[in-house]
Every structure is written in structure tokens, then in C-alpha cells.
Design an enzyme around this catalytic site. Structure first.
Site, PDB file in Angstrom:
ATOM      1  N   ASP A   1       0.939  -1.182  -0.066  1.00  8.86           N
ATOM      2  CA  ASP A   1      -0.102   0.002  -0.137  1.00  8.86           C
ATOM      3  C   ASP A   1       0.807   1.070   0.092  1.00  8.86           C
ATOM      4  O   ASP A   1       2.107   1.361   0.515  1.00  8.86           O
ATOM      5  CB  ASP A   1      -0.819  -0.012   1.293  1.00  8.86           C
ATOM      6  N   ASP A   2       0.276   2.331  -0.513  1.00 13.62           N
ATOM      7  CA  ASP A   2       0.522   3.792  -0.157  1.00 13.62           C
ATOM      8  C   ASP A   2       1.575   4.052  -1.101  1.00 13.62           C
ATOM      9  O   ASP A   2       2.237   5.192  -0.975  1.00 13.62           O
ATOM     10  CB  ASP A   2       1.216   3.815   1.262  1.00 13.62           C
TER      11      ASP A   2
ATOM     12  N   HIS B   1      -6.322   2.957  -3.729  1.00 16.12           N
ATOM     13  CA  HIS B   1      -6.320   3.234  -2.336  1.00 16.12           C
ATOM     14  C   HIS B   1      -6.485   4.688  -2.158  1.00 16.12           C
ATOM     15  O   HIS B   1      -6.160   5.252  -1.250  1.00 16.12           O
ATOM     16  CB  HIS B   1      -4.950   2.840  -2.107  1.00 16.12           C
TER      17      HIS B   1
ATOM     18  N   HIS C   1      -5.974   9.330   0.513  1.00 19.31           N
ATOM     19  CA  HIS C   1      -5.465   8.716   1.773  1.00 19.31           C
ATOM     20  C   HIS C   1      -6.222   9.347   3.107  1.00 19.31           C
ATOM     21  O   HIS C   1      -5.720   9.539   4.059  1.00 19.31           O
ATOM     22  CB  HIS C   1      -3.978   8.387   1.944  1.00 19.31           C
TER      23      HIS C   1
ATOM     24  N   TYR D   1      -6.557   3.005   6.089  1.00 19.82           N
ATOM     25  CA  TYR D   1      -6.734   2.505   7.530  1.00 19.82           C
ATOM     26  C   TYR D   1      -7.702   1.544   7.600  1.00 19.82           C
ATOM     27  O   TYR D   1      -8.218   1.280   8.729  1.00 19.82           O
ATOM     28  CB  TYR D   1      -7.169   3.896   8.316  1.00 19.82           C
TER      29      TYR D   1
ATOM     30  N   HIS E   1       3.536  -2.136   3.123  1.00 22.03           N
ATOM     31  CA  HIS E   1       3.603  -0.855   2.801  1.00 22.03           C
ATOM     32  C   HIS E   1       5.003  -0.671   1.951  1.00 22.03           C
ATOM     33  O   HIS E   1       6.133  -0.627   2.418  1.00 22.03           O
ATOM     34  CB  HIS E   1       3.580   0.072   3.862  1.00 22.03           C
TER      35      HIS E   1
END
Ligand code: NI
Length: 293
Positions: A99-100, A150, A154, A191, A245
Site C-alpha cells: 500500500d501507499d 487506495h 488517503h 486505514y 507498505h
């Protein structure tokens, strides 16, 4: 100054076999040493060299295990489900998710590690970061990995209105489309926060199932690469979806041990869509399936 000659000269002067050298060879070696010494500012001072930026340290680990899954469909039907934190499958299949990203340094480093092992992963990218690093996402797609949505910025989607949620999904989808020409196939809420009502809305309007996870190494708290690796190795079971991540360098540092450990335990890596596409009927479900007349 030619340092390769200097090294030859040094090794010659330390060589007990030196006596066997021809007189001409000995003269050459000592002349090289003398010229090097003359060029340095003070006798015995360390010789300065320019950095060799093209050199790569060879891997000491030897050959790495390879993932081998063959050709698997990533087409899952829309009625497979709205939310997944794992998938019931027959076989040792798992999905690794990151992720991210995309991140300009950590993601390419991770892509190298995945390519060495023939592992395809799923990347839940932030639209805003895709706009900053579209080339990293293009490489990710070109190397056969799957892209998930995603959100664009965020934010915690469960606190947003329906129109703000739509906007977060749409802007990320547009950024991925601009960079790569592809459309994400699943989404993961930042989250993990998304109301059931919002999951249904996103599934109905964008076709994305909501993907959570079954293994969370809490790598974003930066507990160190060995802790990240051992948590993932302990927590992963067949059908599992592993959360990590690629934003964090420690997480990427943990991946060689993590990926090799999972491969050695017999797990086979697939993308999230492939995992959903191989979803098995739960035991007993087939008995209740009455064939249509
Ligand atoms: Ni995130």
C-alpha cells in the site's frame, strides 16, 4: 594514475615468487610503484580515488527460490463478494499486497526483488502519488503486477460523504488510467475504514470489491525488517492476503527473507484478483446448489 597497475605492482612486491619474474617484468612493476609514490602528496598518504558509481555489490545469497503458478485467470465475477480479508481456496495460494505507493526509490527496489522470484503482487496506490511518480507505476504494470485503488488523498473514507468517497475513488482511478491506461480492479480503504453502506456503493458504482487483509505485520510502525518478516511468516495461511507498505524502506528490506521464507513453506503468490477468481465453494454449498431446469 592507473590503479590497476598499482595493484599489480603491490601484489608483485608481496609475492614470494617474485624472484622468478623476468628482469623486465620486475623493472616494470617497480617503475609503476615508484611513479605512484611520486604522484602522492606525502609519502605513505592514502591515495585518493574517484567513486565507482556503476559498481553493484553481487548478491551473496546465491540463487533465490522462484514462484511458479502458471497462467491463472484474474477475471472474477461481480457476485464473488463485496468484502474480502481472505479467500477460501483449495491450494496454498496467497496474495502479497503493498500500500501507499508508488515511491520513487522503495517501489523500484521492491520490483527488483519480486522480479527475481517471479512473484506478482498487488499494489494499492494513492492517486496523488501516482501523479507524482507515473513512471514507477508504468514499470509496476509492465512487470505484470496488479493495481488497486487506495483513494486519491488517503483520507479516512468512513468520515466522508458519498460524493467525497466517489471523488476519492474516481480521481485515483483517473490517475492510474492516465499513467498506465489500465483500470484498477479492486480497492482498499485507507486505514481499513469503510462503512458497509459505502462498500456497497463503491462495489455497485465502480465494480471494486473492498479488500482488507488477514495478515498485518504493523510494518508502518517500523519495528525492524526481521520483526516484519517473522510476523508475516507466522501469520500467513492459505488464501491469506498480506498487508505491507512499499512506502517504508524497512518493509522493502524485510522482503527478501519474507518472500523466500513463504516460498520455502510452499506458498504460491498470486494477485488479489487471481485469488478471488479461484474462490472455492464453501463445504456443503454444492449440495444446496439446485441445477436450474
Ligand atoms: Ni494506506
Amino acid at each position: 594514475m592507473d590503479h590497476s597497475l598499482q595493484r599489480i605492482g603491490t601484489s608483485l612486491s608481496k609475492n614470494p615468487e617474485l624472484g622468478k619474474l623476468s628482469r623486465r617484468g620486475f623493472m616494470l612493476a617497480t617503475a609503476t610503484l615508484a611513479s605512484c609514490k611520486a604522484a602522492s602528496t606525502a609519502p605513505g598518504a592514502p591515495v585518493k580515488t574517484s567513486p565507482n558509481t556503476s559498481y553493484r555489490t553481487p548478491s551473496l545469497g546465491g540463487p533465490v527460490p522462484r514462484n511458479n503458478v502458471g497462467n491463472l485467470s484474474s477475471n472474477f465475477s461481480k457476485d464473488s463478494g463485496i468484502t474480502f480479508s481472505r479467500v477460501l481456496v483449495s491450494g496454498n495460494y496467497i496474495a502479497m499486497t503493498f500500500d501507499d505507493g508508488p515511491h520513487p526509490r522503495n517501489t523500484p527496489r521492491l520490483l527488483d526483488m519480486l522480479a527475481m522470484r517471479n512473484i506478482k503482487a498487488t499494489f494499492y496506490v494513492i492517486g496523488r502519488s501516482v501523479d507524482l511518480h507515473p513512471g514507477v507505476l508504468r514499470r509496476t504494470v509492465a512487470e505484470g503486477h496488479e493495481i488497486g485503488n487506495h483513494s486519491h488523498t488517503h483520507r479516512l473514507l468512513s468520515k466522508l460523504s458519498d460524493s467525497e468517497v466517489r471523488k476519492e475513488m474516481q480521481l485515483c482511478q483517473d490517475a492510474v488510467g492516465r499513467a498506465t491506461g489500465i483500470r484498477p480492479s479492486t480497492m482498499r480503504p485507507p486505514y481499513g475504514g469503510l462503512l458497509q453502506r459505502q462498500r456497497k456503493l463503491i462495489h455497485a458504482e465502480f465494480g471494486y470489491p473492498t479488500i482488507l487483509w488477514s495478515v498485518d505485520p504493523l510494518d508502518w510502525k517500523r519495528p525492524g525488517p526481521s520483526v516484519v518478516a517473522s510476523r508475516i511468516l507466522k501469520g500467513t495461511t492459505a488464501g491469506g492476503i498480506v498487508l505491507a507498505h512499499d512506502l517504508h524502506s524497512q518493509t522493502v528490506d524485510a522482503m527478501p527473507a519474507t518472500l523466500d521464507g513463504l516460498l520455502k513453506r510452499g506458498f504460491k503468490f498470486v494477485t488479489v484478483s487471481q485469488l478471488i477468481a479461484m474462490k472455492a465453494e464453501p463445504p456443503g454449498a454444492q449440495a444446496s446448489n439446485v441445477p436450474a431446469s
